[in-house]
Design an enzyme around this catalytic site. Structure first.
Site, mmCIF file in Angstrom:
data_model
loop_
_atom_site.group_PDB
_atom_site.id
_atom_site.type_symbol
_atom_site.label_atom_id
_atom_site.label_comp_id
_atom_site.label_asym_id
_atom_site.label_seq_id
_atom_site.Cartn_x
_atom_site.Cartn_y
_atom_site.Cartn_z
ATOM 1 N N ASP A 223 0.999 -1.268 -0.083
ATOM 2 C CA ASP A 223 0.155 0.082 0.094
ATOM 3 C C ASP A 223 0.795 1.025 0.046
ATOM 4 O O ASP A 223 2.024 1.160 0.552
ATOM 5 C CB ASP A 223 -0.959 -0.059 1.199
ATOM 6 N N ASP B 148 -13.122 -1.463 -5.834
ATOM 7 C CA ASP B 148 -13.352 -0.319 -6.493
ATOM 8 C C ASP B 148 -12.793 0.000 -7.868
ATOM 9 O O ASP B 148 -13.091 0.712 -8.878
ATOM 10 C CB ASP B 148 -13.420 0.995 -5.631
ATOM 11 N N ARG C 38 -15.965 3.533 9.247
ATOM 12 C CA ARG C 38 -15.023 2.911 8.242
ATOM 13 C C ARG C 38 -13.789 2.556 8.857
ATOM 14 O O ARG C 38 -13.196 1.609 8.415
ATOM 15 C CB ARG C 38 -15.052 3.762 6.964
ATOM 16 N N ARG D 41 -20.505 14.364 4.463
ATOM 17 C CA ARG D 41 -20.416 13.158 5.526
ATOM 18 C C ARG D 41 -19.936 13.581 6.648
ATOM 19 O O ARG D 41 -18.752 14.489 6.812
ATOM 20 C CB ARG D 41 -19.563 12.381 4.909
#
Ligand SMILES: Cc1cc2nc3c(=O)[nH]c(=O)nc-3n(C[C@H](O)[C@H](O)[C@H](O)COP(=O)(O)OP(=O)(O)OC[C@H]3O[C@@H](n4cnc5c(N)ncnc54)[C@H](O)[C@@H]3O)c2cc1C
Length: 433
Positions: free
Chosen positions: A42, A315, A116, A196
């Protein structure tokens, strides 16, 4: 690090996963469970860059069924998840319309709705505890695949790193798409953005108009108006509050999970809306609101590369609109199915595994994706004369084929069937001599 989690015997398959979001972590964990050897890259230097960020995310039974197989994960998630069995839906001017009850879905599995970043952190820690080789601060610059020796790989800091298969799970701006599609392709604006917010409930508890939302544990409600839906949750026994609402994208924000929003700007979209909604927005502390552009992509023609050694998942393959409530669950399903296909095909047959993965996923994912715009229209274009007569018209789409589904079982059951179908298709398109 000791690896106490059940693991099948080594398959000899080396897998590179790019991206430690939900898709990449699920793929890495499932590959590890099935005996493949995994290296995960990552780009973030510190995992907190992605485990602190975000707000509400939802996993339905078809996603959470995978978590049940990862020791300890579900219990940790339940401890921080919203504890509600229904959603109350209101007209945007405040009149109650209908309660949609989800109790009967218990037989299908768990609905896990929570922060999340916190849910992501639980899964990340599980991957670490399994001993998965996770390399942070490694931005994948490019992908490659070759026939001889048959391999695929990634380029990191100019170094080529090869494996038997590469799983591209780098989210909506995936670089893996280029090698899969053969050209660069950018996400499109969906025409909508989302405000949000997530914050401690103190200001809500002290406000007489909205204190009822946090006085009796967790709650979940939606307010439906023209071109806008506003969803609010209270969570962790009413001690934390989350709200989100879609608005038309004026084109002045970027696609980012950190783009700051201002409550006073958000209120401009809510003229004529009820006091509960206004007070929730006003109760949002500074720095606790983001304005997030929703991008979309047309369905891709394929999820796998020409030599069948690189697969897009999550995604990267199929961004979802939030109104589908399936983006995260489908990303988990992808990882589960791909790991299973690799197990069933073996190291000598990686291209077959990837073809089976695509065949098992393609129609299902796109059918689920189509629920996003359908649900948005159901709310934003509601014909209120009809809704007052038949309130269920604005219920969330909750379909058995989608939610009562175990992707691992389905892959074990249908793997050889889809391979036969693929072989038949290939025979049919071979030119006749
Ligand atoms: C920071 C963040 C916050 C989010 N918050 C929410 C939320 O609150 N609610 C919600 O519904 N959805 C949220 N999402 C989106 C949601 O997580 C995804 O739609 C869904 O879970 C599918 O995830 P994914 O793993 O496919 O992609 P993502 O979650 O986008 O993960 C992609 C990962 O790939 C890494 N990456 C990207 N490019 C590279 C590269 N070149 N090399 C190496 N690594 C790379 C990224 O750092 C990231 O960790 C958020 C996504 C992110 C990244």
């Amino acid at each position: 690090m000791a690896n106490n989690s059940p693991r099948r015997p080594p398959s000899g398959i080396k897998v590179i996963v790019v991206g430690a979001g939900f898709a990449g972590l699920a793929a890495a964990i499932e590959c590890d469970r099935k005996g493949h050897s995994v290296t995960l890259f990552d780009k973030v230097d510190n995992i907190e860059e992605i485990t602190r960020i975000g707000d509400i995310i939802s996993f339905d039974p078809n996603g959470s069924v995978a978590f049940e197989r990862w020791p300890g994960v579900v219990d940790q998630m339940e401890a921080i998840a919203r504890q509600t069995k229904h959603i109350d839906l209101y007209h945007h001017q405040g009149k109650f319309v209908t309660r949609q009850d989800f109790s009967h879905e218990k037989a299908w599995g768990r609905r896990i709705n929570g922060h999340r970043g916190q849910l992501h952190n639980i899964i990340y820690r599980h991957a670490v505890d399994r001993g998965i080789d996770i390399r942070l601060g490694k931005r994948v610059e490019d992908y490659f695949e070759q026939d001889s020796p048959p391999q695929a790989g990634v380029v990191v800091n100019g170094e080529r790193i090869a494996a038997d298969v590469v799983i591209a799970a780098e989210g909506v701006r995936s670089r893996g798409r280029k090698i899969v599609l053969g050209f660069d392709e950018n996400p499109k604006s969906s025409g909508y953005a989302v405000y949000r917010a997530w914050f401690p409930a103190d200001r809500v508890r002290n406000n007489p108009v909205i204190k009822h939302l946090v006085e009796n544990g967790d709650t979940h409600q939606g307010f439906i108006g023209p071109d806008i839906h506003f969803l609010a949750s209270t969570i962790k026994n009413g001690t934390e509050v989350n709200w989100v609402f879609t608005h038309i994208d004026d084109g002045n924000i970027e696609e980012s999970w950190q783009f700051p929003g201002k409550p006073e700007e958000a209120l401009k979209y809510l003229e004529g809306w009820c006091d509960v909604v206004h007070e929730l927005v006003k109760a949002t502390p500074d720095g606790r609101l983001i304005d997030h552009k929703l991008v979309y992509r047309d369905p891709l023609p394929t999820f796998i590369s020409p030599k069948r050694r690189i697969a897009l998942i999550g995604d990267s393959a199929h961004p979802f609109l939030p109104t589908s409530i399936q983006g995260a669950s489908q990303s988990i399903e992808d990882g589960v199915v791909l790991a299973t296909c690799l197990e069933l095909s073996g190291r000598q047959n990686i291209p077959r595994a990837l073809k089976a993965y695509e065949k098992l996923r393609y129609a299902r994912v796109h059918r689920a994706q189509a629920n996003g715009p359908k649900m948005r229209e159901r709310w934003h274009k509601a014909d209120w004369n009809e809704v007052w007569k038949k309130p269920e018209m604005i219920h969330l789409i909750r379909e058995t084929w989608l939610l009562n589904f175990d992707a691992e079982k389905d892959a074990y059951d249908r793997f050889s069937i889809v391979l036969e179908e693929l072989e038949r298709d290939e025979q049919q398109i071979k030119p006749r001599l």
